[in-house]
Motif scaffolding. Structure first.
Motif, PDB file in Angstrom:
ATOM      1  N   GLY A 303       0.834  -1.210   0.000  1.00 42.44           N
ATOM      2  CA  GLY A 303       0.000   0.000   0.000  1.00 42.44           C
ATOM      3  C   GLY A 303       0.860   1.248   0.000  1.00 42.44           C
ATOM      4  O   GLY A 303       2.017   1.239  -0.447  1.00 42.44           O
ATOM      5  N   THR A 304       0.285   2.339   0.540  1.00 42.37           N
ATOM      6  CA  THR A 304       0.979   3.634   0.537  1.00 42.37           C
ATOM      7  C   THR A 304       2.368   3.504   1.139  1.00 42.37           C
ATOM      8  O   THR A 304       3.365   3.915   0.538  1.00 42.37           O
ATOM      9  N   MET A 305       2.444   2.921   2.336  1.00 39.83           N
ATOM     10  CA  MET A 305       3.731   2.868   3.031  1.00 39.83           C
ATOM     11  C   MET A 305       4.624   1.763   2.489  1.00 39.83           C
ATOM     12  O   MET A 305       5.813   1.985   2.251  1.00 39.83           O
ATOM     13  N   GLY A 306       4.053   0.568   2.293  1.00 38.83           N
ATOM     14  CA  GLY A 306       4.857  -0.550   1.806  1.00 38.83           C
ATOM     15  C   GLY A 306       5.535  -0.207   0.484  1.00 38.83           C
ATOM     16  O   GLY A 306       6.725  -0.488   0.294  1.00 38.83           O
ATOM     17  N   GLY A 307       4.783   0.432  -0.411  1.00 34.99           N
ATOM     18  CA  GLY A 307       5.349   0.810  -1.710  1.00 34.99           C
ATOM     19  C   GLY A 307       6.522   1.767  -1.533  1.00 34.99           C
ATOM     20  O   GLY A 307       7.590   1.589  -2.122  1.00 34.99           O
ATOM     21  N   GLU A 379       6.934  -5.147   7.925  1.00 36.21           N
ATOM     22  CA  GLU A 379       5.486  -5.322   7.777  1.00 36.21           C
ATOM     23  C   GLU A 379       4.838  -3.948   7.686  1.00 36.21           C
ATOM     24  O   GLU A 379       5.089  -3.082   8.529  1.00 36.21           O
ATOM     25  N   ALA A 380       4.036  -3.728   6.632  1.00 35.30           N
ATOM     26  CA  ALA A 380       3.326  -2.451   6.462  1.00 35.30           C
ATOM     27  C   ALA A 380       1.893  -2.732   6.034  1.00 35.30           C
ATOM     28  O   ALA A 380       1.422  -2.230   5.011  1.00 35.30           O
ATOM     29  N   VAL A 381       1.204  -3.580   6.807  1.00 33.49           N
ATOM     30  CA  VAL A 381      -0.189  -3.919   6.492  1.00 33.49           C
ATOM     31  C   VAL A 381      -1.114  -2.997   7.293  1.00 33.49           C
ATOM     32  O   VAL A 381      -0.659  -2.064   7.955  1.00 33.49           O
ATOM     33  N   PHE A 382      -2.415  -3.269   7.255  1.00 31.15           N
ATOM     34  CA  PHE A 382      -3.373  -2.383   7.931  1.00 31.15           C
ATOM     35  C   PHE A 382      -3.011  -2.207   9.411  1.00 31.15           C
ATOM     36  O   PHE A 382      -2.482  -3.123  10.043  1.00 31.15           O
ATOM     37  N   SER A 434       5.260   9.248   5.708  1.00 28.07           N
ATOM     38  CA  SER A 434       4.675   9.248   4.368  1.00 28.07           C
ATOM     39  C   SER A 434       4.975  10.568   3.639  1.00 28.07           C
ATOM     40  O   SER A 434       4.793  11.635   4.234  1.00 28.07           O
ATOM     41  N   PRO A 435       5.389  10.534   2.369  1.00 30.95           N
ATOM     42  CA  PRO A 435       5.736   9.397   1.536  1.00 30.95           C
ATOM     43  C   PRO A 435       7.123   8.850   1.930  1.00 30.95           C
ATOM     44  O   PRO A 435       8.095   9.617   1.994  1.00 30.95           O
ATOM     45  N   ALA A 436       7.169   7.530   2.156  1.00 30.69           N
ATOM     46  CA  ALA A 436       8.364   6.919   2.755  1.00 30.69           C
ATOM     47  C   ALA A 436       9.609   7.097   1.898  1.00 30.69           C
ATOM     48  O   ALA A 436      10.716   7.147   2.423  1.00 30.69           O
TER      49      ALA A 436
END
Ligand code: NAD
Length: 718
Positions: A303-307, A379-382, A434-436
């Motif tokens: 998602g936003t962070m994982g990407g 880990e960058a899930v919900f 964010s944005p990482a």
């Protein structure tokens, strides 16, 4: 150890500044330079001098640790040394490689010739510390590169490749090879021609018919861009004075430099500079701590962070698996990453080949078994504990022994996540912002069981990813978000009492924030705070906060993404005042029985900033932050706190803790205020009683348990 090496090459003396790591021009170096110059002057066989820096870099400038200390005022000062080099009867050639910045460039400008490697970078970064180049830089540089280029360099503080200045009179030669060799050759050639002379830059006249117009334009630009900053304005004054005889212009430069040295702006920026360098140093994690290997990474959640986090790894050349729940989510994640790179290619910031190379390092997968050999997994899930625990159960199953298991949670308990695995020593938090891939801050969360080598490896990773890394213990929201909650809370109370979102935003922007709290809320999404408040309500039923922002969210006004929040966004991003919000606030006040009062901007700024300070003091006292300057770094690099104010804790120290404490007590008496909120933290009370400041607090190593380990009462800053 000598600070300036002296050698002879035929009829040329070669002086080499040797003061690792960056050849800064400390008092010892200044003395040694004069000594070496005298030695060359007395040696009849020496006809010329080459001045260089050891370790393939000339010099990164003055030793700014000396600023404000007696060493800075002890003779010889840099300007004296430069004057002596310029006055030398034997021609001096500066041989420039690597970096040549600040005082280093000013010294080179005092030489009679300059030879540079094409990839050497030169610049005058003083403005970034709220200063101006005070050793002749503002006077000599315009004489060689022209007023427009000099203004650009001095006002931006940027490092300019020598090849870009090859056509200016700054360099006699710009070469691809060894600049010392090239300087020696130049000395030989000119000497044979009989044209090796002492060309003094200070004796050149500055000819610029448009001087006035160029300086006026620059002034208008800096006043619009950084209205609160004095240093850029003073830099322009100095450049303008370069049209005067050198001695006159230099006197103006000197006077204005001394003035800037005392400004809160420069003190704040210098504090920020050192605070960044101190951040990430933890007493019980010495540099010698063994590191775990880190060549392969994995990110869970695209998602936003994982990407963004995956991009950080790819940019550092680290192959990275990206794991998602299903093919569609995985494709979305990969497309998002490719999209970010494509935008950079389109803007000319990234070569297509480089983009392709980075994308090749991305390994999209759906199965955990594929990622078991990664050295670190983030880990960058919900943001839900049940989802995170399920992910960590899988990670515990598949990851190789010794792999670092990290969570990007913003608020959840890292210790609880660690305990859910069979390897809590390998678990820590990597809280990206964010944005990482853009934000410089990385909050590393040290759990109570986190192994030292795991933390040391994560700290090293921070450097590899070019982040500013701060270590936080475990508490809800860690350093940054825990403080932000209180800042936002006060902003909402101010609305209830009579201020408008526009007034509050404008007051904070005038203080120096790029955006006030309500514009930030609209940008990030007001639902983030809404969700946190829902959780708080469930966890702590008595917890006090305004319900006004919840009412806003209930109207669907989540911010820019819904076209409306605290402001209206009819054309996308430009905020316009909202009648609907004014009515909502008025209604809310009536419901509370509050008659709105006129609130001045000073109260707004003090309440929001001191809210940060009070929680910051608790965070410091609990040992969640290692030092108060770490809290400043978090706010400066992650939350847009104005750099020239040095961060909330430095700002409070600069105001004086007794005054801050007094103001907090005053706010506690506000009939609509929250007296418990404004009870000054015990640390503030203690520091006021002992006449000390936050800067004197040195904590034992951050260990992860919130509130369980009080900080040492006081000590010497590490
Ligand atoms: P997001 O909703 O944009 O992305 C989450 C992603 O995780 C989704 O793509 C989803 O498909 C995936 N996912 C969910 N469950 C999964 C599972 N079991 N296995 C694999 N993938 C799974 O969320 P986000 O904004 O990227 O936030 C991720 C984390 O980062 C959260 O913990 C959040 O609190 C934290 N964080 C967010 C921000 C921010 O500004 N967005 C800032 C700092 C930290």
């Amino acid at each position: 150890m000598p600070h300036v090496d002296y050698a002879r090459d035929g009829a040329t003396a070669v002086m080499t500044i040797s003061n690792p790591p960056v050849n800064s021009i400390s008092h010892e170096v200044r003395s040694a330079l004069l000594h070496a110059l005298d030695r060359a002057a007395l040696d009849d066989e020496v006809q010329a001098v080459v001045l260089a820096g050891a370790g393939s870099l000339f010099s990164a400038g003055a030793d700014i640790r000396e600023f404000g200390t007696p060493a800075a005022r002890v003779a010889p000062q840099l300007r004296d040394v430069i004057a002596a080099f310029e006055a030398s009867a034997k021609p001096v050639i500066a041989a420039i490689g690597g970096l040549c910045l600040g005082g280093g460039l000013e010294l080179a400008l005092g030489c009679h010739y300059r030879v540079a490697r094409a990839d050497a970078r030169v610049g005058l970064p003083e403005v970034l510390l709220g200063l101006l180049p005070g050793a002749g830089g503002t006077q000599r540089l315009p004489r060689l590169v022209g007023v427009a280029t000099a203004l650009n360099m001095i006002l931006s503080g940027e490092r300019v490749p020598a090849r870009d200045l090859a056509k200016t009179a700054l360099f006699e030669r710009v070469v691809e090879g060894d600049p010392v060799r090239a300087a020696l050759e130049l000395a030989g050639t000119l000497s044979k021609q009989g044209s090796l002379v002492t060309r003094r830059v200070s004796e050149l006249a500055l000819v610029e018919p448009n001087l006035e117009a160029l300086c006026d334009f620059a002034l208008m630009t800096v006043k619009a861009r950084t209205p609160l900053a004095l240093a850029p304005q003073r830099c322009i004054e100095c450049v303008k004075a370069a049209a005067k005889p050198f001695a006159e212009g230099s006197a103006i430069e000197r006077r204005l430099f001394v003035e800037l040295m005392q400004t809160p702006e420069s003190m704040g920026l210098r504090h920020a500079f050192f605070a960044e360098r101190a951040a990430g140093k933890v007493a019980d994690i010495p540099d010698s701590t063994p590191l775990r290997p880190l060549t392969k990474a994995a990110v869970i959640g695209g998602g936003t962070m994982g990407g963004g986090i995956a991009i950080c790894f790819l940019n550092a050349g680290i192959p990275t698996w990206l794991l998602e729940t299903d093919q569609a989510a995985l494709d979305r994640g990969v497309t998002r990453i490719a999209g970010i790179y494509d935008a950079q290619v389109k803007k000319g910031k990234l070569a297509q080949a480089e983009r392709d190379q980075r994308m090749r390092l991305l390994l999209p997968v759906l199965k955990y078994d594929a990622i078991g050999s990664a050295d670190i997994v983030i880990e960058a899930v919900f943001e839900r504990m049940d989802v995170k625990l399920a992910v960590f159960a899988e990670l515990d199953r598949v990851m190789k022994p010794g792999a670092i298991l990290a969570t990007n949670t913003s608020t959840l308990d890292v210790n609880a996540i660690a305990r859910s695995t069979k390897r809590p020593a390998d678990v820590l938090g990597t809280h990206f912002f964010s944005p990482a891939n853009i934000m410089r801050l990385l909050e590393l969360v040290r759990g109570s069981a986190t192994a030292k080598d795991a933390l040391a490896t994560a700290l090293a990773l921070g450097k590899t990813l070019r982040k500013v890394t701060v270590v936080s213990g475990v508490c809800d929201g860690f350093i940054g978000n825990r403080m932000l909650e209180h800042y936002t809370k006060q902003a909402n109370y101010l609305l209830e009492e009579g201020a408008s979102p526009r007034q509050i935003d404008a007051a904070m922007e005038a203080f120096g924030f790029a955006m006030g709290p309500f514009k930030v809320g609209d940008l990030a999404g007001n639902d983030i705070g809404w969700n946190i408040r829902k959780r708080r309500r469930a966890e702590k039923p008595g917890y006090r906060f305004s319900t006004l922002p919840d009412k806003l969210c209930e109207l669907g006004r989540l911010g820019q993404k819904t076209g409306a929040g605290w402001y209206e966004y009819p054309d996308g991003r430009k905020p316009l005042p909202s009648k609907a919000v004014d009515d909502l606030i008025a209604d809310h006040r009536r419901g509370l029985g509050i008659t709105p009062r006129k609130i001045d901007d000073a109260e707004i700024v003090d309440r929001l900033v001191y809210a940060l300070v009070n929680v910051g003091a608790h965070i410091l006292d609990e040992g969640i932050a290692v030092r108060s300057s770490d809290i400043d770094v978090v706010y400066l690099t992650g939350y847009g706190f104005p750099a020239m104010r040095g961060g909330p804790m430095f700002h409070a120290d600069a105001i004086g803790l007794p005054l801050v404490q007094r103001r907090m007590r005053e706010f506690a008496r506000n009939p609509h205020g929250d007296p418990s909120f404004w009870k000054p933290a015990a640390l503030i009370e203690r520091l006021v009683a002992s006449g000390e400041s936050f800067a004197t607090v040195a904590n034992a190593p951050a260990a992860g348990d919130s509130g369980k380990r009080p900080a040492e009462k006081k000590g010497v800053a590490a």
